[in-house]
Motif scaffolding. Sequence first.
Motif, PDB file in Angstrom:
ATOM      1  N   TYR A   1     -53.975 -20.824  26.195  1.00 21.43           N
ATOM      2  CA  TYR A   1     -53.411 -22.157  25.996  1.00 21.43           C
ATOM      3  C   TYR A   1     -53.713 -22.684  24.608  1.00 21.43           C
ATOM      4  O   TYR A   1     -54.745 -22.385  24.004  1.00 21.43           O
ATOM      5  CB  TYR A   1     -53.889 -23.130  27.074  1.00 21.43           C
ATOM      6  CG  TYR A   1     -55.361 -23.461  27.051  1.00 21.43           C
ATOM      7  CD1 TYR A   1     -55.858 -24.519  26.287  1.00 21.43           C
ATOM      8  CD2 TYR A   1     -56.269 -22.737  27.833  1.00 21.43           C
ATOM      9  CE1 TYR A   1     -57.207 -24.830  26.278  1.00 21.43           C
ATOM     10  CE2 TYR A   1     -57.618 -23.037  27.832  1.00 21.43           C
ATOM     11  CZ  TYR A   1     -58.079 -24.089  27.050  1.00 21.43           C
ATOM     12  OH  TYR A   1     -59.416 -24.389  27.036  1.00 21.43           O
TER      13      TYR A   1
ATOM     14  N   LEU B   1     -53.749 -16.803  31.071  1.00 19.05           N
ATOM     15  CA  LEU B   1     -52.897 -17.505  30.109  1.00 19.05           C
ATOM     16  C   LEU B   1     -53.710 -18.015  28.922  1.00 19.05           C
ATOM     17  O   LEU B   1     -54.808 -18.532  29.089  1.00 19.05           O
ATOM     18  CB  LEU B   1     -52.210 -18.693  30.793  1.00 19.05           C
ATOM     19  CG  LEU B   1     -51.331 -18.348  31.995  1.00 19.05           C
ATOM     20  CD1 LEU B   1     -51.013 -19.604  32.789  1.00 19.05           C
ATOM     21  CD2 LEU B   1     -50.048 -17.666  31.535  1.00 19.05           C
TER      22      LEU B   1
ATOM     23  N   TYR C   1     -48.788 -22.451  27.444  1.00 16.72           N
ATOM     24  CA  TYR C   1     -49.530 -21.378  28.094  1.00 16.72           C
ATOM     25  C   TYR C   1     -48.766 -20.071  27.894  1.00 16.72           C
ATOM     26  O   TYR C   1     -47.656 -19.904  28.423  1.00 16.72           O
ATOM     27  CB  TYR C   1     -49.695 -21.665  29.589  1.00 16.72           C
ATOM     28  CG  TYR C   1     -50.431 -22.952  29.872  1.00 16.72           C
ATOM     29  CD1 TYR C   1     -51.811 -22.961  30.071  1.00 16.72           C
ATOM     30  CD2 TYR C   1     -49.757 -24.179  29.920  1.00 16.72           C
ATOM     31  CE1 TYR C   1     -52.495 -24.145  30.324  1.00 16.72           C
ATOM     32  CE2 TYR C   1     -50.433 -25.368  30.167  1.00 16.72           C
ATOM     33  CZ  TYR C   1     -51.800 -25.335  30.369  1.00 16.72           C
ATOM     34  OH  TYR C   1     -52.475 -26.509  30.608  1.00 16.72           O
TER      35      TYR C   1
END
Length: 286
Positions: free
Chosen positions: A248, A246, A265
Amino acid sequence: MGAEPRISEFLKARRAAVEPAQLGLTGGAARRRVRGLRREEAAAVSGISVDYYTRIEQGRGGNVSDDVLRAVARGLRMTADEHAYLRNASHWAATGRGCAPDAPPEPPLVVRPGVQALLDSMETVPALLYGRALDVLAWNRLGGLLWPELVASPPEDRNSAKRLFLDGADAELRHPDLAELRRLEVAVLRAESGRNPEGRRLCQVVGELRERSTEFRRLWESQVVEEKTHGVKRVRLPSTGQLLELRYETLRLPEADSEMRIVTYSAVPGSETAEALRELAAGVTA
């Protein structure tokens, strides 16, 4: 000891982190008994006297000017985050203020309906709302599905640092990069302690983690300071164990809500992580 910044420990750690060879200081290397720079060398590369540098490091420098602190930060090769922390630590050393165990708690942070609506409108990305000392105050639906351990915790334990350091084997299973995540959590708490060393919640969280986690205590004493606002985080789905990658991003709220920040995310379009998030949102996985 609380969460307040201690300029002596910080400057000693920064001196130790600088290799003399980086600065062209090779003389006497064989005779060195400790890592890094001696005080006289730190003073020299900062352009100030040894006496003045020593007083600054010992917290006896009084109201040190921004120019001098900038010179010390430059001489010790500090990052922007470390320089900001040095300024804060110098200020608190001059005032003598810090954590007070009997201080009244801060007013609670209130999540406005508009902020929760903003979180809920993010239907395709997990999002968390953070407050003081890495407390998680709110989340959207995907955020709750991805981090059910936070949602299930009582409010006083709904804290990302507590979960990373105190959840043991569960944290290791969920986070393949646990050591780096822990380092970054401590670095963020250390930076916050520079801005607000009298914060009661920060003192509580740091105090509890120093008491209960030897790893936290080791990292805290290393004086690491960093506020990483974007990057990549890997985490496993709680149900299937699938590894997600992910990206972020951190978004600070303005004005009266400035102690809160939203972290989103997202996944690279077309990736396996993007497909896993789509299935999570659709209820295929949970």
